[in-house]
Design a protein around this motif. Structure first.
Motif, short mmCIF file in Angstrom:
data_model
loop_
_atom_site.label_atom_id
_atom_site.label_comp_id
_atom_site.label_asym_id
_atom_site.label_seq_id
_atom_site.Cartn_x
_atom_site.Cartn_y
_atom_site.Cartn_z
N CYS A 10 0.74 -1.28 0.03
CA CYS A 10 -0.06 -0.02 0.00
C CYS A 10 0.90 1.41 -0.17
O CYS A 10 1.75 1.68 0.83
CB CYS A 10 -0.91 0.02 1.12
SG CYS A 10 -2.19 1.62 1.48
N CYS A 11 0.78 2.02 -1.00
CA CYS A 11 1.36 3.39 -1.00
C CYS A 11 2.66 3.41 -0.69
O CYS A 11 3.21 4.20 0.16
CB CYS A 11 0.73 4.22 0.05
SG CYS A 11 -1.18 4.26 -0.31
N ASN A 12 3.54 2.52 -1.04
CA ASN A 12 4.85 2.57 -1.13
C ASN A 12 5.75 3.60 -1.91
O ASN A 12 6.89 3.66 -1.91
CB ASN A 12 5.66 1.12 -1.13
CG ASN A 12 5.26 0.06 -0.30
OD1 ASN A 12 4.34 0.53 0.59
ND2 ASN A 12 5.62 -1.23 -0.67
N HIS A 13 5.20 4.35 -2.65
CA HIS A 13 5.57 5.12 -3.76
C HIS A 13 5.71 6.59 -3.60
O HIS A 13 6.28 7.35 -4.19
CB HIS A 13 5.18 4.75 -5.15
CG HIS A 13 3.75 5.11 -5.28
ND1 HIS A 13 2.89 4.20 -4.74
CD2 HIS A 13 3.18 6.08 -5.91
CE1 HIS A 13 1.62 4.67 -4.79
NE2 HIS A 13 1.90 5.88 -5.60
N PHE A 14 4.65 7.13 -2.71
CA PHE A 14 4.19 8.47 -2.73
C PHE A 14 4.95 9.46 -1.72
O PHE A 14 5.06 10.51 -1.65
CB PHE A 14 2.82 8.81 -2.68
CG PHE A 14 2.18 8.26 -1.31
CD1 PHE A 14 1.16 7.34 -1.49
CD2 PHE A 14 2.42 9.15 -0.49
CE1 PHE A 14 0.77 6.74 -0.38
CE2 PHE A 14 1.60 8.70 0.93
CZ PHE A 14 0.86 7.72 0.86
N LEU A 15 5.56 8.85 -0.56
CA LEU A 15 6.15 9.58 0.24
C LEU A 15 7.19 10.56 -0.11
O LEU A 15 7.01 11.82 0.18
CB LEU A 15 6.60 8.78 1.35
CG LEU A 15 7.25 9.49 2.70
CD1 LEU A 15 6.24 10.18 3.48
CD2 LEU A 15 8.02 8.70 3.74
N GLN A 16 8.12 10.29 -0.71
CA GLN A 16 9.16 11.10 -1.39
C GLN A 16 8.67 12.11 -2.27
O GLN A 16 9.18 13.37 -2.36
CB GLN A 16 10.42 10.34 -2.12
CG GLN A 16 10.97 9.15 -1.26
CD GLN A 16 11.86 10.01 0.19
OE1 GLN A 16 12.03 11.12 0.00
NE2 GLN A 16 11.91 9.20 1.19
N GLU A 17 7.73 11.75 -3.31
CA GLU A 17 7.19 12.54 -4.16
C GLU A 17 6.12 13.87 -3.65
O GLU A 17 6.37 14.94 -4.18
CB GLU A 17 6.43 11.87 -5.39
CG GLU A 17 7.16 10.94 -5.96
CD GLU A 17 6.60 10.01 -6.92
OE1 GLU A 17 5.27 10.43 -7.08
OE2 GLU A 17 7.12 9.18 -7.44
N SER A 18 5.37 13.48 -2.68
CA SER A 18 4.52 14.21 -2.30
C SER A 18 4.74 14.83 -0.76
O SER A 18 3.77 15.82 -0.65
CB SER A 18 3.13 13.60 -2.33
OG SER A 18 2.83 12.98 -3.78
N VAL A 51 8.31 3.55 7.65
CA VAL A 51 7.03 3.65 6.90
C VAL A 51 7.56 4.75 5.48
O VAL A 51 7.43 4.28 4.45
CB VAL A 51 5.98 4.49 7.31
CG1 VAL A 51 4.91 4.92 6.27
CG2 VAL A 51 5.20 3.59 8.44
N ARG A 52 8.74 5.51 5.86
CA ARG A 52 9.16 6.20 4.97
C ARG A 52 9.88 5.51 3.79
O ARG A 52 9.72 5.64 2.76
CB ARG A 52 10.20 7.30 5.55
CG ARG A 52 11.33 8.11 4.30
CD ARG A 52 12.09 8.82 5.33
NE ARG A 52 12.99 7.86 6.24
CZ ARG A 52 14.16 7.43 5.66
NH1 ARG A 52 14.69 7.51 4.62
NH2 ARG A 52 14.81 6.68 6.68
N GLU A 53 10.74 4.30 4.43
CA GLU A 53 11.31 3.49 3.40
C GLU A 53 10.46 2.14 2.92
O GLU A 53 10.74 1.46 2.23
CB GLU A 53 12.78 2.88 4.04
CG GLU A 53 13.64 3.98 4.09
CD GLU A 53 14.50 4.39 2.65
OE1 GLU A 53 14.16 3.71 1.65
OE2 GLU A 53 15.09 5.43 2.66
N ALA A 54 9.20 2.26 3.79
CA ALA A 54 8.29 1.01 3.41
C ALA A 54 9.11 -0.23 3.60
O ALA A 54 8.90 -1.27 2.67
CB ALA A 54 7.74 1.04 1.86
#
Length: 444
Positions: free
Chosen positions: A311-319, A371-374
């Motif tokens: 779940c949502c492992n990709h959006f932290l750095q972008e958004s 959670v940042r790095e998933a």
């Protein structure tokens, strides 16, 4: 820098005389706060050329005024008003202008409408899953509850601006992040200038001034300053408990991060609400008593869901860039694409899996939850992780959110509850055996 915090209209020189009507304070404190207002005025003038660009970035639509508050509403900026203009004389909740009557503003929808649709049958295909969903629907915060808190926030901001004209008040925490219940308190963050503050001096001083102001406002009940490591001002408005902190801007950032997780996958909110209820019932969700904070527990659930559902492992750095100006944070997740997990586990299976993971799989003594790095990170010997029983990384400032667990007996109790609840639930497949539903549902 917090350039958009200073767009509220006020007369030139007002910051020079606001100290004439507040109670005495030291000369050094007066000079420090005056310096904030002086810098604010300079930054406001310096950034005037860029204001329109920034306003368009958070504008809710081409035919609406740009949102100037970094929270719910798109109300136009207004100068400070008196308490008589914001509340009645009968201690009722202040009534906001029509511009603030509907939460939304510059907060993206995050596909909330789709979340309200029926759950797929695969998510609720057994008794345990249905119990989880029913409890969620019975306890989740309602729109009316949120609107009530937002009306209070807007009125409080206007009143606080009578002594700090550049102030902004942000609603944060479980009331806004999607994991609140009907009984949730409301967390507020007062921001005058973004940046680090000395909580032992500046925060206590500013909140002391706000408390004195609150004593003059008829709609605020029992203001009390708690001089903790992060000082807070506690008070009540219309039966709702509020906690106001000063410049805890990381709390604003993680509120919108969690809000995005809450609405990007349908199963996230029910699972987290039930797990928080379970942890409270078993007395392992209270940082003031040496157990897990609510925030740490939510991050633990999200970490498990990242592993299982991706779940949502990709959006932290972008958004959610930690250097983004706080007033832009609500618009951070506006462009996150729709997410569909290949994992179709039911709510009951996810709850069982969560308990099993922390009871039998997770290595408490070797791993840091990120959670940042998933994923998990190896525990190092740096100060933040050394000799800590539970390590949960705060996504923005990289601190340990679970540092309150510092006693062996409390740590062992937390592990024991995971193990016992997993064993019982695996055998019984009935939520009542680990969380009595009769005593958990809110009274009508």
């Amino acid at each position: 820098m917090f350039p958009r915090a200073f767009v509220f209209s006020h007369k030139d020189g007002q910051s020079e005389h606001i100290f004439q009507h507040i109670l005495p304070h030291t000369v050094s404190q007066q000079r420090r706060i005056k310096h904030v207002f002086y810098c604010a005025r300079r930054r406001r003038d310096h950034h005037s050329q860029n204001d329109l660009k920034r306003q368009r970035f958070v504008s809710p639509g081409p035919h609406k005024q740009p949102a100037r508050n970094g929270n719910f509403t798109s109300q136009p900026a207004a100068g400070p008003v008196t308490s008589r203009e914001t509340c009645s004389s009968n201690s009722s909740i202040p009534t906001c202008s029509s511009a603030t009557s509907k939460p939304g503003g510059c907060v993206p929808s995050l596909r909330e409408g789709s979340h309200q649709s029926a759950f797929p049958s695969s998510s609720v295909n057994d008794k345990l899953s249905q119990q989880i969903l029913d409890l969620f629907h019975a306890c989740e915060q309602q729109n009316d509850d949120l609107e009530k808190k937002e009306h209070c926030r807007a009125a409080l901001q206007r009143d606080i601006q009578t002594i700090f004209p550049c102030a902004q008040v942000f609603l944060a925490g479980s009331s806004l992040n999607g994991f609140g219940t009907r009984s949730s308190d409301a967390d507020l963050c007062l921001v005058i200038e973004e940046g680090k503050v000395n909580h032992r001096t500046d925060a206590v001083y500013v909140l002391s001034l706000v408390r004195k102001l609150f004593y003059t406002l008829s709609y605020i009940e029992r203001p009390q300053l708690i001089r903790a490591k992060v000082p807070i001002l506690k008070f009540r408005v219309g039966g709702v408990e509020f906690d106001l902190n000063f410049n805890n801007t990381v709390g604003i950032r993680n509120t919108f991060l969690l809000r995005t997780y809450a609405y990007v996958e349908k199963r996230v909110r029910p699972i987290i609400l039930v797990i928080k209820k379970w942890a409270s019932h078993h007395c392992i969700k209270d940082a003031s008593r040496g157990t897990l904070s609510s925030y740490s527990l939510v991050l633990m659930v999200l970490h498990y869901l990242q592993k299982i559902t991706k779940c949502c492992n990709h959006f932290l750095q972008e958004s959610f860039n930690p250097k983004m100006d706080v007033h832009l944070v609500p618009s951070g997740p506006s462009n996150i694409p729709a997410f569909v997990s290949k994992n179709q586990s039911s709510l009951g299976d996810l709850l069982l899996g969560f308990l099993k993971y922390y009871a039998t799989v997770f290595k408490w003594d070797k791993l840091v939850i990120s959670v940042r790095e998933a994923k998990t990170l190896p525990k190092t010997y740096c100060r933040e992780w050394r000799e800590k029983f539970i390590c949960v990384e705060e996504p923005f400032d990289r601190t340990n959110t679970a540092r309150a667990v510092h006693e062996t007996v409390k740590f062992e109790a937390i592990k024991a509850e995971f193990t016992e609840s997993y064993q019982v639930l695996q055998l019984r497949k009935d939520l009542n055996f680990i969380l009595p539903l009769k005593n958990t549902r809110p009274k009508r």
